[in-house]
Design a protein around this motif. Structure first.
Motif, PDB file in Angstrom:
ATOM      1  N   PRO A  48       6.741  25.561  28.144  1.00 12.32           N
ATOM      2  CA  PRO A  48       7.277  26.344  26.440  1.00 12.32           C
ATOM      3  C   PRO A  48       7.167  24.842  25.741  1.00 12.32           C
ATOM      4  O   PRO A  48       6.743  25.307  24.588  1.00 12.32           O
ATOM      5  CB  PRO A  48       8.195  27.055  26.885  1.00 12.32           C
ATOM      6  CG  PRO A  48       8.295  27.854  28.044  1.00 12.32           C
ATOM      7  CD  PRO A  48       6.729  27.050  28.935  1.00 12.32           C
ATOM      8  N   LEU A  73       9.113  31.348  20.791  1.00 11.59           N
ATOM      9  CA  LEU A  73       6.681  31.497  20.528  1.00 11.59           C
ATOM     10  C   LEU A  73       6.478  32.503  20.046  1.00 11.59           C
ATOM     11  O   LEU A  73       7.477  32.970  19.846  1.00 11.59           O
ATOM     12  CB  LEU A  73       6.399  31.339  22.071  1.00 11.59           C
ATOM     13  CG  LEU A  73       7.104  30.383  22.932  1.00 11.59           C
ATOM     14  CD1 LEU A  73       6.316  30.370  24.419  1.00 11.59           C
ATOM     15  CD2 LEU A  73       6.937  28.435  22.403  1.00 11.59           C
ATOM     16  N   ARG A 185       3.636  27.299  18.455  1.00  9.28           N
ATOM     17  CA  ARG A 185       4.715  27.404  18.343  1.00  9.28           C
ATOM     18  C   ARG A 185       4.603  28.557  16.684  1.00  9.28           C
ATOM     19  O   ARG A 185       3.097  28.582  17.057  1.00  9.28           O
ATOM     20  CB  ARG A 185       4.570  26.140  17.676  1.00  9.28           C
ATOM     21  CG  ARG A 185       4.978  24.856  19.052  1.00  9.28           C
ATOM     22  CD  ARG A 185       5.090  22.852  17.895  1.00  9.28           C
ATOM     23  NE  ARG A 185       3.594  22.455  17.340  1.00  9.28           N
ATOM     24  CZ  ARG A 185       2.803  22.634  18.214  1.00  9.28           C
ATOM     25  NH1 ARG A 185       2.666  22.214  19.167  1.00  9.28           N
ATOM     26  NH2 ARG A 185       1.784  22.327  16.784  1.00  9.28           N
TER      27      ARG A 185
END
Length: 226
Positions: A48, A73, A185
């Motif tokens: 992540p 996310l 993102r």
């Protein structure tokens, strides 16, 4: 971004190509979208942050959609689902988790699957094993009536090394269901990529290839995204 984690997303040592459940699905979608895929490998725990720091555009590696991850996310539509699997001897008549109540149950040490075992039987009937191989062998030898472990991992293990003394209960409704998706993102450029991927994913799900990929790695129609 991948952690090179079989059977989800990993680089084939012979061909150098991205493969695995997520890997093959991504390749199919990328072909439709005319994307060129560059594989970036890192540890699972750092994936992540690596995407957030723009070392890669997306994660495709058996990543569960969780509330905590959704804080930072953005996830695609669901690729497939998978949780724990219920492994029993080949001649077993157990067909569901409820059938295992009061039975002897095996789990791997340090996993959340202990919670499942504790919900079904007394502590004296729970047996702990230090590896997947030992757990599988215990089932094959009839040392336990059932075992709970990661579904995709054990399914892939049985594809690679068939064992006619054990079987995965199917269909099976997991105690710990997991929704798998690609992660991006949270920005406008990533939103555009995500929506394009979602379109290709919908097209892939409408073809026989989608189920073929799941079945190749030991999963099935009960893992298909609803």
């Amino acid at each position: 971004m991948t952690s090179n984690d079989a059977p989800f997303s990993f680089v084939d040592e012979k061909t150098g190509e991205l493969t695995g459940i997520d890997g093959e699905m991504l390749n199919a979608m990328a072909e439709e979208l005319d994307w060129n895929i560059e594989v970036v490998v890192t540890d699972f725990a750092t994936m992540p942050q690596s995407v957030l720091s723009k070392k890669a555009d997306l994660i495709a590696d058996g990543l569960y959609v969780t509330e905590d991850r959704q804080k930072t996310l953005s996830f695609s539509d669901t690729w497939y689902t998978q949780g724990e699997g219920m492994l029993v001897p080949a001649n077993s008549t157990l067909t569901s988790r409820d059938d295992a109540k009061g039975k002897s149950i095996g789990v791997m040490t340090g996993t959340t699957h202990l919670e499942i075992a504790q919900s079904l039987t007394d502590e004296k009937n729970i047996k702990m094993y230090d590896s997947q191989a030992n757990l599988l062998q215990a089932v094959a030898n009839g040392q336990v009536d059932a075992a709970f472990t990661d579904q995709a991992v054990v399914a892939w293990s049985l594809v690679q090394n068939p064992n006619d003394k054990v079987k995965l209960v199917s269909p099976y409704e997991p105690y710990f269901p997991g929704t798998i998706a690609a992660a991006f993102r949270q920005d406008s450029d990533s939103d555009e990529l995500r929506e394009a991927l979602n379109g290709a994913l919908a097209d892939l799900k409408a073809t026989p290839k989608y189920l073929e990929i799941l079945q190749k790695y030991g999963l099935g129609s009960d893992n298909a995204a609803k």
